[in-house]
Scaffold this motif. Structure first.
Motif: not given
Ligand code: SF4
Length: 426
Positions: A12-15, A135-137, A180-184, A220-222
């Protein structure tokens, strides 16, 4: 109108990088198009993290290079992790590539695209890469950890936090455009703020939680040994943050964790998981494990197997160890065979399936809020707070009236190993 097709491979970081680049290109009048055959520019954001990802990147470049061969007015542009590591080899093997960049070369890419398409530019089009309601933040770049199997720090450099103002404005923009959803995300989000005065992840998510709008936040990714009570309690106190902890443990045995150059141990993780579950009673815990790491004995593996049976993770991802050049782990003695790694992978997955099924069965008859990701033929694909996009299961709902982007109440009616079925409660 000038059109760009962008294929974003890997994590997702690439995205997020791809979305940012598309946004910059859109500002120049170059707009995203989902069909490579109709695009003026074909771009591939590559991933070089593990062997399988490398192969996927090369296959995808080869596929789109056929279009470039047929139509010479198109340009084939390749960038990202794989391009940074193996740029010269790629240019030699795939002569259809018109230009190639590494990671973080967005300025040059935008410049190149602007020059190529200056004559065709006009404004209109689509700003968000994905039309999904999540979305990915991205909140940072690079990584300061030194996991012995990983090339990411060499490719992406040391950890740098993105400034909070920038993150809050990115988040506001994503919400405004329909997320509607932010994936950090970041390589390691628990490192957030180490390079900023008086700022940390807990403070950042508190501020994100305060933004206006009906949306949810997922972390995500802790990095497990950096999760403390303050962070867990903050998650529990914020209404928009999902009770969802994604912490890759990678192994349970101290010996292997030591060889991986990662922190923790079986007893440390057990204590941490109990702590998380006691502070956040409805939490879903996701983790990943690597099987077949060099020097992993049958006994080490069996301890890990017993550990996952005991801890009953809500979500579990398993990877077979992939030997990557230029990593410390690639030089370790005691590399396992492909067959050994595959067999351990299968045994771990087989052990997790009934755990996952019984966790899902326990949800039957209960009602939860779910986000509708997409709809079609009267069926909606929805997700609960406990289900991350793209990596976890979903809840299928037969209802022609719901729309993508809606939050709905769903009563769970049926459970499978990973997915669920439900009906809308109005
Ligand atoms: S935390 Fe470890 S595995 Fe993850 S990116 Fe950093 S070095 Fe790689």
């Amino acid at each position: 109108m000038s059109k760009v097709y962008l294929l974003s491979l890997g994590c997702p970081k690439n995205q997020v990088d791809s979305e940012k680049l598309l946004k910059r290109l859109a500002e120049k009048g170059i707009h995203y198009c989902a069909d490579p055959a109709a695009a003026d520019l074909i771009m591939v954001n590559t991933c070089g993290f593990i062997e399988a990802a490398k192969r996927e990147s090369i296959n995808e470049i080869l596929k789109v290079s056929a279009l470039r061969k047929k139509d010479r007015s198109k340009k084939l542009l390749v960038y990202g992790c794989l391009a940074k590591r193996y740029g010269d080899e790629l240019l030699k093997e795939i002569p259809e590539i018109d230009a190639l960049w590494g990671v973080g070369d967005d300025d040059q890419i935008v410049d190149y695209c602007s020059k190529q398409l200056a004559a065709k530019m006009e404004s209109a089009g689509k700003d968000r890469f994905s039309d999904k309601p999540y979305a990915y933040l991205k909140i940072g770049e690079g990584c300061d950890r030194t996991c012995s199997y990983c090339v990411i720090p060499q490719i992406r450099g040391n950890y740098r936090s993105t400034g909070p103002d920038r993150i809050l404005s990115d988040a506001t923009e994503l919400i405004r455009s329909g997320a509607r959803e932010l994936n950090v995300v970041a390589q390691d989000i628990t490192s957030y703020g180490r390079d900023l005065k008086g700022y940390d992840l807990a403070r950042l998510i508190t501020e994100l939680n305060g933004l206006t709008g009906d949306f949810r936040i997922r972390l995500l990714y802790l990095y497990p040994t950096s999760i403390d009570d303050r962070l867990i309690e903050t998650i529990g106190s914020l209404s928009k943050v999902c009770r969802y902890i994604d912490m890759p443990l990678q192994h349970s045995e101290k010996k292997i964790l030591g060889l991986m150059n990662r922190g923790g141990s079986r007893s440390y993780f057990e204590k941490l998981i109990r702590r998380i579950r006691s502070i956040l009673p409805e939490v879903a815990i996701r983790t990943t494990f690597i099987v077949g790491f060099p020097q992993e004995t049958e006994t080490d593996f069996e301890h890990m197997l017993a550990f996952i049976k005991k801890m009953k993770f809500d979500r579990l991802g398993v990877f077979t160890y992939s030997k990557e050049s230029d990593t410390v782990a690639s030089g370790l003695k005691g590399q396992l065979t492909k067959a050994e790694k595959r067999s351990r992978y299968n045994r771990l997955m087989e052990a997790q399936a009934p755990i996952s099924l019984s966790k899902n069965m326990a949800l039957v008859g209960r009602t939860f809020r779910a986000l509708v990701d997409e709809t079609g033929d009267g069926i909606a694909i929805t997700r609960l707070d406990s289900q991350a996009p793209e990596i976890d299961g979903v809840v299928l709902v037969r209802d022609p009236l719901v729309r993508a982007g809606d939050f709905i109440n769903v009563e769970i009616t049926k459970a499978y190993d990973y997915d669920l079925e439900g009906t809308v409660i109005r």
